[in-house]
Write a protein that holds these residues in place. Structure first.
Motif, PDB file in Angstrom:
ATOM      1  N   PRO A 187       0.975  -1.253  -0.014  1.00 24.70           N
ATOM      2  CA  PRO A 187       0.095  -0.165  -0.178  1.00 24.70           C
ATOM      3  C   PRO A 187       0.619   1.357  -0.072  1.00 24.70           C
ATOM      4  CG  PRO A 187      -0.131  -1.009   2.098  1.00 24.70           C
ATOM      5  CD  PRO A 187       0.458  -1.899   1.206  1.00 24.70           C
ATOM      6  N   ALA A 188       0.511   2.145  -0.868  1.00 18.56           N
ATOM      7  CA  ALA A 188       1.447   3.327  -0.993  1.00 18.56           C
ATOM      8  C   ALA A 188       1.287   4.226   0.319  1.00 18.56           C
ATOM      9  CB  ALA A 188       0.944   4.033  -2.360  1.00 18.56           C
ATOM     10  N   SER A 189      -0.135   4.397   0.692  1.00 21.24           N
ATOM     11  CA  SER A 189      -0.194   5.208   1.954  1.00 21.24           C
ATOM     12  C   SER A 189       0.609   4.895   3.208  1.00 21.24           C
ATOM     13  CB  SER A 189      -1.493   5.182   2.269  1.00 21.24           C
ATOM     14  OG  SER A 189      -1.994   4.152   2.563  1.00 21.24           O
ATOM     15  N   PHE A 190       0.951   3.691   3.274  1.00 26.79           N
ATOM     16  CA  PHE A 190       1.510   3.072   4.502  1.00 26.79           C
ATOM     17  C   PHE A 190       2.925   3.415   4.363  1.00 26.79           C
ATOM     18  CE2 PHE A 190       4.143  -0.418   5.931  1.00 26.79           C
ATOM     19  CZ  PHE A 190       4.091  -0.432   7.448  1.00 26.79           C
ATOM     20  N   PHE A 191       3.598   3.264   3.013  1.00 26.10           N
ATOM     21  CA  PHE A 191       4.987   3.151   2.804  1.00 26.10           C
ATOM     22  C   PHE A 191       5.448   4.525   2.742  1.00 26.10           C
ATOM     23  CE2 PHE A 191       4.594  -1.304   1.795  1.00 26.10           C
ATOM     24  CZ  PHE A 191       5.819  -1.909   2.374  1.00 26.10           C
ATOM     25  N   ASN A 192       4.512   5.537   2.166  1.00 33.73           N
ATOM     26  CA  ASN A 192       4.888   6.863   1.741  1.00 33.73           C
ATOM     27  C   ASN A 192       5.097   7.831   3.157  1.00 33.73           C
ATOM     28  OD1 ASN A 192       4.995   6.510  -0.879  1.00 33.73           O
ATOM     29  ND2 ASN A 192       3.104   7.680  -1.489  1.00 33.73           N
ATOM     30  N   ASN A 193       3.942   7.374   4.019  1.00 37.36           N
ATOM     31  CA  ASN A 193       3.990   8.285   5.035  1.00 37.36           C
ATOM     32  C   ASN A 193       4.759   7.860   6.110  1.00 37.36           C
ATOM     33  OD1 ASN A 193       1.558   9.471   4.305  1.00 37.36           O
ATOM     34  ND2 ASN A 193       0.168   8.252   5.062  1.00 37.36           N
ATOM     35  N   SER A 194       5.074   6.494   6.243  1.00 39.81           N
ATOM     36  CA  SER A 194       6.195   5.811   7.295  1.00 39.81           C
ATOM     37  C   SER A 194       7.647   6.252   6.862  1.00 39.81           C
ATOM     38  CB  SER A 194       5.866   4.444   7.384  1.00 39.81           C
ATOM     39  OG  SER A 194       4.642   4.133   7.720  1.00 39.81           O
ATOM     40  N   TRP A 195       7.745   6.316   5.463  1.00 34.07           N
ATOM     41  CA  TRP A 195       8.928   6.681   4.814  1.00 34.07           C
ATOM     42  C   TRP A 195       9.374   8.131   5.224  1.00 34.07           C
ATOM     43  CZ3 TRP A 195      13.814   5.579   3.563  1.00 34.07           C
ATOM     44  CH2 TRP A 195      14.440   6.266   2.419  1.00 34.07           C
ATOM     45  N   LYS A 196       8.441   9.080   5.052  1.00 31.81           N
ATOM     46  CA  LYS A 196       8.615  10.316   5.295  1.00 31.81           C
ATOM     47  C   LYS A 196       8.717  10.642   6.709  1.00 31.81           C
ATOM     48  CE  LYS A 196       5.462  13.119   3.721  1.00 31.81           C
ATOM     49  NZ  LYS A 196       4.221  13.921   3.780  1.00 31.81           N
ATOM     50  N   TYR A 197       8.093  10.156   7.563  1.00 27.18           N
ATOM     51  CA  TYR A 197       8.461  10.272   9.176  1.00 27.18           C
ATOM     52  C   TYR A 197       9.831   9.602   9.703  1.00 27.18           C
ATOM     53  CZ  TYR A 197       7.793   9.116  14.017  1.00 27.18           C
ATOM     54  OH  TYR A 197       8.198   9.028  15.232  1.00 27.18           O
ATOM     55  N   LEU A 198      10.061   8.636   8.886  1.00 27.82           N
ATOM     56  CA  LEU A 198      11.297   8.033   9.591  1.00 27.82           C
ATOM     57  C   LEU A 198      12.508   8.869   9.138  1.00 27.82           C
ATOM     58  CD1 LEU A 198      10.721   4.071   8.997  1.00 27.82           C
ATOM     59  CD2 LEU A 198      10.797   5.374  11.438  1.00 27.82           C
ATOM     60  N   VAL A 199      12.481   9.196   7.958  1.00 26.85           N
ATOM     61  CA  VAL A 199      13.346  10.165   7.299  1.00 26.85           C
ATOM     62  C   VAL A 199      13.749  11.250   7.982  1.00 26.85           C
ATOM     63  CG1 VAL A 199      14.401  11.248   5.179  1.00 26.85           C
ATOM     64  CG2 VAL A 199      13.845   8.965   5.043  1.00 26.85           C
ATOM     65  N   LEU A 200      12.609  11.945   8.182  1.00 27.67           N
ATOM     66  CA  LEU A 200      12.947  13.151   8.793  1.00 27.67           C
ATOM     67  C   LEU A 200      13.060  13.154  10.267  1.00 27.67           C
ATOM     68  CD1 LEU A 200       9.530  15.153   7.079  1.00 27.67           C
ATOM     69  CD2 LEU A 200      12.346  15.286   6.597  1.00 27.67           C
ATOM     70  N   ARG A 201      12.456  12.243  10.889  1.00 28.93           N
ATOM     71  CA  ARG A 201      13.007  11.959  12.491  1.00 28.93           C
ATOM     72  C   ARG A 201      14.456  11.821  12.324  1.00 28.93           C
ATOM     73  NH1 ARG A 201      11.035   6.834  15.634  1.00 28.93           N
ATOM     74  NH2 ARG A 201      12.788   5.898  14.304  1.00 28.93           N
ATOM     75  N   SER A 202      15.073  10.955  11.409  1.00 27.81           N
ATOM     76  CA  SER A 202      16.632  10.864  11.653  1.00 27.81           C
ATOM     77  C   SER A 202      17.333  12.075  11.107  1.00 27.81           C
ATOM     78  CB  SER A 202      16.953   9.676  10.420  1.00 27.81           C
ATOM     79  OG  SER A 202      16.298   8.544  10.587  1.00 27.81           O
ATOM     80  N   ILE A 203      16.856  13.006  10.297  1.00 27.02           N
ATOM     81  CA  ILE A 203      17.718  14.238   9.999  1.00 27.02           C
ATOM     82  C   ILE A 203      17.499  15.177  11.361  1.00 27.02           C
ATOM     83  CG2 ILE A 203      17.716  16.282   8.690  1.00 27.02           C
ATOM     84  CD1 ILE A 203      16.633  14.516   6.391  1.00 27.02           C
ATOM     85  N   SER A 204      16.450  14.895  12.011  1.00 27.13           N
ATOM     86  CA  SER A 204      16.167  16.070  13.317  1.00 27.13           C
ATOM     87  C   SER A 204      17.162  15.526  14.546  1.00 27.13           C
ATOM     88  CB  SER A 204      14.668  15.588  13.807  1.00 27.13           C
ATOM     89  OG  SER A 204      14.563  16.634  14.852  1.00 27.13           O
ATOM     90  N   LYS A 223       5.240  17.720   2.228  1.00 30.30           N
ATOM     91  CA  LYS A 223       5.603  17.108   0.922  1.00 30.30           C
ATOM     92  C   LYS A 223       5.288  15.709   0.754  1.00 30.30           C
ATOM     93  CE  LYS A 223       8.369  20.933  -1.110  1.00 30.30           C
ATOM     94  NZ  LYS A 223       9.481  20.865  -2.268  1.00 30.30           N
ATOM     95  N   ASP A 224       5.221  15.352  -0.471  1.00 33.29           N
ATOM     96  CA  ASP A 224       5.206  14.042  -0.446  1.00 33.29           C
ATOM     97  C   ASP A 224       6.594  13.195  -1.085  1.00 33.29           C
ATOM     98  OD1 ASP A 224       2.303  13.617  -0.714  1.00 33.29           O
ATOM     99  OD2 ASP A 224       2.207  14.374  -2.734  1.00 33.29           O
ATOM    100  N   PHE A 225       6.996  12.170  -0.288  1.00 29.98           N
ATOM    101  CA  PHE A 225       8.157  11.393  -0.548  1.00 29.98           C
ATOM    102  C   PHE A 225       7.710  10.367  -1.568  1.00 29.98           C
ATOM    103  CE2 PHE A 225       9.345  13.805   2.779  1.00 29.98           C
ATOM    104  CZ  PHE A 225      10.589  13.436   3.322  1.00 29.98           C
ATOM    105  N   PHE A 226       8.535  10.521  -2.767  1.00 28.16           N
ATOM    106  CA  PHE A 226       7.904   9.538  -3.931  1.00 28.16           C
ATOM    107  C   PHE A 226       8.670   8.321  -3.339  1.00 28.16           C
ATOM    108  CE2 PHE A 226       9.170   7.818  -7.841  1.00 28.16           C
ATOM    109  CZ  PHE A 226       7.914   7.467  -8.390  1.00 28.16           C
ATOM    110  N   VAL A 227       7.747   7.408  -3.912  1.00 29.92           N
ATOM    111  CA  VAL A 227       8.015   5.991  -3.434  1.00 29.92           C
ATOM    112  C   VAL A 227       7.300   5.029  -4.634  1.00 29.92           C
ATOM    113  CG1 VAL A 227       8.123   3.801  -2.017  1.00 29.92           C
ATOM    114  CG2 VAL A 227       8.484   6.305  -0.922  1.00 29.92           C
ATOM    115  N   ASN A 228       8.171   4.640  -5.676  1.00 30.76           N
ATOM    116  CA  ASN A 228       7.691   3.706  -6.638  1.00 30.76           C
ATOM    117  C   ASN A 228       7.227   2.388  -6.204  1.00 30.76           C
ATOM    118  OD1 ASN A 228       6.692   2.919  -9.288  1.00 30.76           O
ATOM    119  ND2 ASN A 228       8.739   3.227 -10.231  1.00 30.76           N
ATOM    120  N   LEU A 229       6.107   2.100  -5.634  1.00 35.18           N
ATOM    121  CA  LEU A 229       6.013   0.700  -5.307  1.00 35.18           C
ATOM    122  C   LEU A 229       5.459  -0.225  -6.250  1.00 35.18           C
ATOM    123  CD1 LEU A 229       4.328   1.620  -1.791  1.00 35.18           C
ATOM    124  CD2 LEU A 229       6.491   0.277  -1.799  1.00 35.18           C
TER     125      LEU A 229
END
Length: 376
Positions: A187-204, A223-229
């Motif tokens: 599912p795109a919604s699960f992967f896109n939102n989780s990917w965004k959260y994990l990446v931005l939390r790591s940068i923070s 913004k949308d984090f593009f994931v071509n699932l």
């Protein structure tokens, strides 16, 4: 038209001037990392240079002898990188199981592209996040053992720093009882939102006291984090896998795309992803060198990361169970040695004496720094 090589551009004088001009920027790099960048450049510049290193092969029957150049084996070298990519693709092809795989891409918004330049460990963290996402999804679908390989790419078609991740994913995995279960829906919604959260939390976490970073993170949450699932079906033969590997084992630009170098400016072209048109770009010498150098990863950095049953550290008892279930690929190929490549190209064996047809033997090795080594 005479080909302009990277050696023509990366001369000693140009590199000295570049590092002097960019000293403030490179002061943020760890000393070991900066030293590795310089040593990598030196190795690539001296690749196949007889004045730097050479092997001497002599005929035991007559007095004939030949010189052979020494290659640098550096991923920054165009010629050595091509051979490295062929070996990597051939080896990987023989290790993939006989099941369907998909090629997926994870990207980042351009506002955060520059953060992993100095803190290159962030790319490793992002790769681990990709594994976390798939591990959780496979677990929800009652799959315990899955196959995942992440290839970290750092440059775009214009050679700028643009980190993204090419993923090789098994479309399914083994359940607890080692029965194979297909899984082709992600599912795109699960992967896109989780990917965004994990990446931005790591940068923070990496930049906790930077106000500018906090503002950028707030912006990126919108913004949308593009994931071509959906990706593409992956053909597991070596030629198909070379597309992924070639961007890991060569400089950020192919030399045939450089068309002009004069007045301390470099002009090259690339194909635009959207329009498919040829774009010509002219950069100052220092900016061009900087773009290439930023893609040299620290010593020991793993640009290929394996997870699940493709991981190298899986337990031996698990390997024994899998060896009856994992079918090796049928595409295993024998790569040619340098001797065989020369024979294929020129139809002449380089290690056969042209006078008496005896086999030449290695008799000495010369290195500019270490001198001569002689072999009995």
């Amino acid at each position: 038209m005479t080909t302009i090589t990277l050696k023509n551009i990366l001369t000693n004088d140009n590199l000295k001037a570049f590092f002097k001009h960019s000293s403030a920027f490179f002061s943020h790099f760890p000393k070991t990392y900066l030293h590795f960048i310089k040593s990598t450049l030196i190795a690539a510049k001296n690749c196949r240079e007889f004045s730097f290193a050479k092997s001497v092969f002599s005929c035991p029957t007559c007095s004939h002898y030949i010189f052979r150049p020494v290659t640098c084996k550096s991923k920054f070298c165009s010629s050595c990188g091509k051979i490295y990519a062929e070996k990597w693709a051939s080896k990987l092809s023989s290790q993939l199981i006989d099941q369907k795989h998909r090629h997926i891409i994870f990207t980042l918004p351009k506002e955060i592209w520059n953060y992993p330049i100095v803190k290159r460990d962030l790319l490793s963290t992002f790769s681990n996040h990709i594994n976390t996402l798939f591990r959780n999804w496979f677990k929800k679908n009652n799959i315990k053992f899955y196959g995942l390989i992440v290839a970290i790419h750092t440059f775009s078609r214009d050679s700028s720093f643009h980190p993204h991740f090419h993923v090789i994913l098994s479309l399914g995995g083994f359940k607890e009882n080692l029965a194979w279960k297909k899984l082709e829906f992600y599912p795109a919604s699960f992967f896109n939102n989780s990917w965004k959260y994990l990446v931005l939390r790591s940068i923070s976490k990496a930049y906790p006291k930077c106000k500018k970073t906090k503002n950028i993170i707030s912006l990126c949450y919108k913004k949308d984090f593009f994931v071509n699932l959906k990706g593409e079906p992956l053909n597991t033969d070596p030629k198909s896998l070379q597309y992924i590997g070639r961007y890991l084992m060569r400089p950020a630009i192919a030399e045939y795309r450089i068309i002009k170098f004069e007045n301390n400016k470099v002009t090259f072209w690339y194909i635009d992803v959207i329009t498919k048109e040829k774009i010509f770009l002219t950069l100052s010498l220092f900016k061009f060198i900087g773009r290439l150098i930023l893609h040299i990863n620290p010593k020991g950095f793993k640009a290929i990361r394996r997870y699940g049953f493709y991981a190298r550290n899986i337990k031996s008892n698990l390997k024994n169970k899998f060896k009856f279930l994992l079918k090796k690929s049928l595409f295993k190929t024998n790569l040619l040695t340098w001797r065989e490549r020369i024979f294929k190209l020129y139809e002449r064996d380089p290690l056969i004496c042209p006078n008496c047809f005896s086999k030449l033997k290695l008799t000495s090795f010369h290195h500019k720094k270490y001198g001569d080594l002689y072999y009995p």
